[in-house]
Design a protein around this motif. Structure first.
Motif, mmCIF file in Angstrom:
data_model
loop_
_atom_site.group_PDB
_atom_site.id
_atom_site.type_symbol
_atom_site.label_atom_id
_atom_site.label_comp_id
_atom_site.label_asym_id
_atom_site.label_seq_id
_atom_site.Cartn_x
_atom_site.Cartn_y
_atom_site.Cartn_z
ATOM 1 N N ARG A 86 1.542 6.638 -6.816
ATOM 2 C CA ARG A 86 0.468 7.599 -7.118
ATOM 3 C C ARG A 86 0.974 9.037 -6.982
ATOM 4 O O ARG A 86 0.611 9.907 -7.758
ATOM 5 C CB ARG A 86 -0.707 7.357 -6.180
ATOM 6 C CG ARG A 86 -1.877 8.230 -6.443
ATOM 7 C CD ARG A 86 -3.050 7.824 -5.570
ATOM 8 N NE ARG A 86 -4.080 8.823 -5.668
ATOM 9 C CZ ARG A 86 -4.682 9.380 -4.632
ATOM 10 N NH1 ARG A 86 -4.372 8.997 -3.413
ATOM 11 N NH2 ARG A 86 -5.600 10.285 -4.804
ATOM 12 N N ARG A 87 1.837 9.257 -6.008
ATOM 13 C CA ARG A 87 2.355 10.605 -5.782
ATOM 14 C C ARG A 87 3.408 10.993 -6.826
ATOM 15 O O ARG A 87 3.417 12.112 -7.311
ATOM 16 C CB ARG A 87 2.969 10.672 -4.381
ATOM 17 C CG ARG A 87 3.453 12.020 -4.014
ATOM 18 C CD ARG A 87 3.923 12.060 -2.599
ATOM 19 N NE ARG A 87 4.316 13.406 -2.248
ATOM 20 C CZ ARG A 87 4.956 13.725 -1.172
ATOM 21 N NH1 ARG A 87 5.251 12.784 -0.285
ATOM 22 N NH2 ARG A 87 5.286 14.960 -0.925
ATOM 23 N N ARG A 88 4.289 10.068 -7.169
ATOM 24 C CA ARG A 88 5.407 10.369 -8.071
ATOM 25 C C ARG A 88 5.098 10.108 -9.539
ATOM 26 O O ARG A 88 5.665 10.753 -10.405
ATOM 27 C CB ARG A 88 6.640 9.556 -7.672
ATOM 28 C CG ARG A 88 7.130 9.826 -6.286
ATOM 29 C CD ARG A 88 7.717 11.174 -6.186
ATOM 30 N NE ARG A 88 8.216 11.393 -4.829
ATOM 31 C CZ ARG A 88 9.022 12.351 -4.502
ATOM 32 N NH1 ARG A 88 9.452 13.181 -5.406
ATOM 33 N NH2 ARG A 88 9.405 12.478 -3.254
ATOM 34 N N ARG A 89 4.291 9.095 -9.824
ATOM 35 C CA ARG A 89 3.926 8.723 -11.197
ATOM 36 C C ARG A 89 5.136 8.517 -12.104
ATOM 37 O O ARG A 89 5.163 8.949 -13.245
ATOM 38 C CB ARG A 89 3.015 9.775 -11.827
ATOM 39 C CG ARG A 89 1.755 10.017 -11.101
ATOM 40 C CD ARG A 89 0.636 9.268 -11.742
ATOM 41 N NE ARG A 89 -0.602 9.618 -11.049
ATOM 42 C CZ ARG A 89 -1.577 8.794 -10.909
ATOM 43 N NH1 ARG A 89 -1.506 7.606 -11.411
ATOM 44 N NH2 ARG A 89 -2.659 9.146 -10.264
ATOM 45 N N SER A 90 6.134 7.829 -11.592
ATOM 46 C CA SER A 90 7.325 7.581 -12.401
ATOM 47 C C SER A 90 7.490 6.071 -12.598
ATOM 48 O O SER A 90 7.013 5.272 -11.793
ATOM 49 C CB SER A 90 8.569 8.170 -11.737
ATOM 50 O OG SER A 90 8.901 7.440 -10.587
ATOM 51 N N LEU A 101 0.829 -1.217 0.000
ATOM 52 C CA LEU A 101 0.000 0.000 0.000
ATOM 53 C C LEU A 101 0.858 1.260 0.000
ATOM 54 O O LEU A 101 0.558 2.220 -0.718
ATOM 55 C CB LEU A 101 -0.941 -0.003 1.205
ATOM 56 C CG LEU A 101 -2.095 -0.994 1.136
ATOM 57 C CD1 LEU A 101 -2.887 -0.978 2.439
ATOM 58 C CD2 LEU A 101 -2.996 -0.686 -0.046
ATOM 59 N N VAL A 102 1.934 1.257 0.777
ATOM 60 C CA VAL A 102 2.842 2.413 0.788
ATOM 61 C C VAL A 102 3.477 2.597 -0.578
ATOM 62 O O VAL A 102 3.604 3.732 -1.074
ATOM 63 C CB VAL A 102 3.919 2.244 1.892
ATOM 64 C CG1 VAL A 102 5.014 3.285 1.754
ATOM 65 C CG2 VAL A 102 3.275 2.323 3.271
ATOM 66 N N SER A 103 3.861 1.492 -1.223
ATOM 67 C CA SER A 103 4.479 1.612 -2.546
ATOM 68 C C SER A 103 3.477 2.137 -3.576
ATOM 69 O O SER A 103 3.845 2.914 -4.465
ATOM 70 C CB SER A 103 5.077 0.275 -2.998
ATOM 71 O OG SER A 103 4.075 -0.647 -3.360
ATOM 72 N N LEU A 104 2.214 1.734 -3.458
ATOM 73 C CA LEU A 104 1.193 2.263 -4.367
ATOM 74 C C LEU A 104 0.959 3.755 -4.134
ATOM 75 O O LEU A 104 0.786 4.517 -5.094
ATOM 76 C CB LEU A 104 -0.118 1.494 -4.198
ATOM 77 C CG LEU A 104 -0.150 0.079 -4.747
ATOM 78 C CD1 LEU A 104 -1.496 -0.581 -4.429
ATOM 79 C CD2 LEU A 104 0.115 0.052 -6.238
ATOM 80 N N LEU A 105 0.948 4.163 -2.874
ATOM 81 C CA LEU A 105 0.799 5.589 -2.575
ATOM 82 C C LEU A 105 1.988 6.388 -3.107
ATOM 83 O O LEU A 105 1.807 7.490 -3.638
ATOM 84 C CB LEU A 105 0.638 5.805 -1.066
ATOM 85 C CG LEU A 105 -0.661 5.296 -0.458
ATOM 86 C CD1 LEU A 105 -0.616 5.411 1.071
ATOM 87 C CD2 LEU A 105 -1.850 6.066 -1.019
ATOM 88 N N ALA A 106 3.182 5.840 -2.969
ATOM 89 C CA ALA A 106 4.364 6.519 -3.502
ATOM 90 C C ALA A 106 4.285 6.622 -5.020
ATOM 91 O O ALA A 106 4.604 7.672 -5.600
ATOM 92 C CB ALA A 106 5.630 5.776 -3.083
ATOM 93 N N LEU A 158 7.733 0.150 -10.942
ATOM 94 C CA LEU A 158 8.486 -1.099 -10.842
ATOM 95 C C LEU A 158 8.607 -1.570 -9.392
ATOM 96 O O LEU A 158 8.473 -2.769 -9.107
ATOM 97 C CB LEU A 158 9.877 -0.937 -11.461
ATOM 98 C CG LEU A 158 9.900 -0.832 -12.985
ATOM 99 C CD1 LEU A 158 11.293 -0.420 -13.455
ATOM 100 C CD2 LEU A 158 9.478 -2.132 -13.622
ATOM 101 N N ILE A 159 8.841 -0.635 -8.490
ATOM 102 C CA ILE A 159 8.933 -0.995 -7.070
ATOM 103 C C ILE A 159 7.589 -1.535 -6.580
ATOM 104 O O ILE A 159 7.539 -2.548 -5.867
ATOM 105 C CB ILE A 159 9.389 0.207 -6.219
ATOM 106 C CG1 ILE A 159 10.814 0.615 -6.593
ATOM 107 C CG2 ILE A 159 9.268 -0.086 -4.729
ATOM 108 C CD1 ILE A 159 11.850 -0.469 -6.408
ATOM 109 N N SER A 160 6.497 -0.913 -6.976
ATOM 110 C CA SER A 160 5.172 -1.413 -6.587
ATOM 111 C C SER A 160 4.931 -2.808 -7.141
ATOM 112 O O SER A 160 4.374 -3.673 -6.450
ATOM 113 C CB SER A 160 4.074 -0.469 -7.083
ATOM 114 O OG SER A 160 4.123 0.751 -6.400
ATOM 115 N N LEU A 161 5.351 -3.045 -8.365
ATOM 116 C CA LEU A 161 5.197 -4.361 -8.961
ATOM 117 C C LEU A 161 6.008 -5.414 -8.201
ATOM 118 O O LEU A 161 5.521 -6.517 -7.927
ATOM 119 C CB LEU A 161 5.618 -4.320 -10.429
ATOM 120 C CG LEU A 161 5.405 -5.578 -11.248
ATOM 121 C CD1 LEU A 161 3.934 -5.944 -11.310
ATOM 122 C CD2 LEU A 161 5.953 -5.373 -12.648
ATOM 123 N N ALA A 162 7.228 -5.065 -7.826
ATOM 124 C CA ALA A 162 8.077 -6.006 -7.076
ATOM 125 C C ALA A 162 7.479 -6.310 -5.698
ATOM 126 O O ALA A 162 7.429 -7.473 -5.283
ATOM 127 C CB ALA A 162 9.487 -5.448 -6.939
#
Length: 124
Positions: A44-48, A37-42, A53-57
């Motif tokens: 969503r905020r950065r959109r890079s 969830l934190v990675s998804l929020l990050a 890739l980090i969220s996928l991992a």
């Protein structure tokens, strides 16, 4: 006959219904779910692409916990568990290595400007 060979021959791997193992997998799943969830929020905020890739991992790590819980609960057979878990390990490693390689400081990403320079129409 040793216990490993005996459990393999009969199909019992000794993890189904194990309460301590289920607790460990559940705690790992909750922790990994929070990180996801934190990675998804990050992202969503950065959109890079790096954050995607980090969220996928991290999502793949969460999937490992789900497969582990399924194995302890008797839903996922042990051979499938091993195949899926090792495949997810490979996926996580590949994603992280790609993210490091593609987006490392000093790497030159292709931009519209650099593409325009290489596609010079006067060369034709």
């Amino acid at each position: 006959m040793n216990s490993i060979a005996g459990s393999t021959a009969t199909g019992s791997w000794g993890v189904e219904g194990s309460l301590p193992l289920l607790v460990v997998v559940a705690v790992a799943g909750v922790g990994t779910g929070a990180l996801f969830l934190v990675s998804l929020l990050a992202y969503r905020r950065r959109r890079s692409p790096q954050y995607r890739l980090i969220s996928l991992a991290v999502g793949a790590l969460l999937a490992r916990s789900v497969v582990g819980a399924g194995t302890v609960l008797g839903v996922v057979p042990m051979p499938v568990h091993h195949f899926v878990e090792h495949s997810l390990d490979f996926l996580v490693s590949a994603i992280v290595l790609y993210a490091v390689y593609a987006y490392a400081p000093g790497s030159v990403p292709e931009t519209a400007e650099t593409r325009a320079e290489t596609d010079d129409p006067s060369d034709d």
